[in-house]
Write a protein that holds these residues in place. Structure first.
Motif, short mmCIF file in Angstrom:
data_model
loop_
_atom_site.label_atom_id
_atom_site.label_comp_id
_atom_site.label_asym_id
_atom_site.label_seq_id
_atom_site.Cartn_x
_atom_site.Cartn_y
_atom_site.Cartn_z
N GLY A 10 -63.51 6.26 15.51
CA GLY A 10 -64.21 6.07 16.76
C GLY A 10 -63.26 6.11 17.94
O GLY A 10 -62.09 6.44 17.79
N SER A 11 -63.81 5.76 19.10
CA SER A 11 -63.04 5.73 20.35
C SER A 11 -62.91 4.29 20.81
O SER A 11 -63.92 3.59 20.96
N VAL A 12 -61.66 3.86 21.03
CA VAL A 12 -61.40 2.48 21.43
C VAL A 12 -60.34 2.44 22.51
O VAL A 12 -59.64 3.43 22.76
N GLN A 13 -60.21 1.29 23.13
CA GLN A 13 -59.15 1.06 24.10
C GLN A 13 -57.87 0.63 23.38
O GLN A 13 -57.92 0.09 22.27
N ALA A 14 -56.75 0.88 24.02
CA ALA A 14 -55.47 0.43 23.46
C ALA A 14 -55.51 -1.07 23.22
O ALA A 14 -56.07 -1.82 24.03
N GLY A 15 -54.95 -1.49 22.10
CA GLY A 15 -54.94 -2.89 21.73
C GLY A 15 -56.08 -3.29 20.81
O GLY A 15 -56.06 -4.39 20.23
N ALA A 16 -57.07 -2.43 20.70
CA ALA A 16 -58.23 -2.73 19.85
C ALA A 16 -57.91 -2.47 18.38
O ALA A 16 -56.81 -2.01 18.03
N SER A 17 -58.90 -2.74 17.53
CA SER A 17 -58.76 -2.54 16.09
C SER A 17 -59.86 -1.63 15.57
O SER A 17 -60.96 -1.56 16.14
N LEU A 18 -59.54 -0.94 14.48
CA LEU A 18 -60.51 -0.15 13.75
C LEU A 18 -60.22 -0.30 12.27
O LEU A 18 -59.05 -0.50 11.88
N ARG A 19 -61.24 -0.16 11.45
CA ARG A 19 -61.05 -0.17 10.00
C ARG A 19 -61.62 1.10 9.42
O ARG A 19 -62.83 1.35 9.54
N LEU A 20 -60.76 1.90 8.83
CA LEU A 20 -61.20 3.13 8.18
C LEU A 20 -61.48 2.84 6.71
O LEU A 20 -60.77 2.05 6.07
N SER A 21 -62.50 3.50 6.19
CA SER A 21 -62.84 3.39 4.77
C SER A 21 -62.87 4.78 4.15
O SER A 21 -63.16 5.76 4.83
N CYS A 22 -62.57 4.83 2.87
CA CYS A 22 -62.64 6.09 2.14
C CYS A 22 -63.27 5.80 0.78
O CYS A 22 -62.71 5.01 0.01
N ALA A 23 -64.39 6.42 0.52
CA ALA A 23 -65.08 6.26 -0.76
C ALA A 23 -64.80 7.48 -1.63
O ALA A 23 -65.02 8.62 -1.20
N ALA A 24 -64.31 7.24 -2.83
CA ALA A 24 -63.94 8.32 -3.75
C ALA A 24 -64.93 8.42 -4.90
O ALA A 24 -65.49 7.40 -5.34
N SER A 25 -65.14 9.63 -5.36
CA SER A 25 -65.98 9.85 -6.54
C SER A 25 -65.45 11.05 -7.31
O SER A 25 -64.74 11.89 -6.75
N GLY A 26 -65.78 11.10 -8.60
CA GLY A 26 -65.39 12.25 -9.42
C GLY A 26 -63.98 12.17 -9.98
O GLY A 26 -63.48 13.17 -10.51
#
Length: 123
Positions: A10-26
């Motif tokens: 996403g788009s955030v301001q400096a100093g903010a937080s984000l959490r990325l997720s990755c779902a795997a299959s196969g």
């Protein structure tokens, strides 16, 4: 068929937080080293972090102390918690899986890749 699906960008301001997720299959998820890479337009793919099957993490120096990689083998998922984001963290972030890589920081050692998720940090 192996699939890696990222989410959480996403788009955030400096100093903010984000959490990325990755779902795997196969794939037998617990047997793979999982990594996060990022790429700016016109630049090569850059190592961000990786985590072994046993949960031992490795980080690029510029994200140490700000980013945390984790995995949940029961959910076939890997995460990247990104805190204190900076404008230079702006990139497309990719999830990747490697089986017995000789180096966890080299993109060519990773067998499977997700489609990427955009992270934009404005100052």
């Amino acid at each position: 068929q192996v699939q890696l699906v990222e989410s959480g960008g996403g788009s955030v301001q400096a100093g903010a937080s984000l959490r990325l997720s990755c779902a795997a299959s196969g794939l037998v998820f617990s047997s793979y080293v999982m990594g996060w890479f990022r790429q700016d337009p016109g630049k090569g793919r850059e190592f961000v972090a990786a985590i072994g099957w046993n949960g031992v993490p490795l980080y690029q120096d510029s994200v140490k102390g700000r980013f945390t990689i984790s995995r949940d083998n029961a959910k076939n998922s890997v995460y990247l918690q990104m805190n204190s984001l900076k404008s230079e963290d702006t990139a497309v972030y990719y999830c990747a899986a490697a089986f017995a890589p000789t180096s966890t920081a080299t993109p060519n050692n990773f067998n499977y890749w997700g489609q990427g998720t955009q992270v934009t940090v404005s100052s």
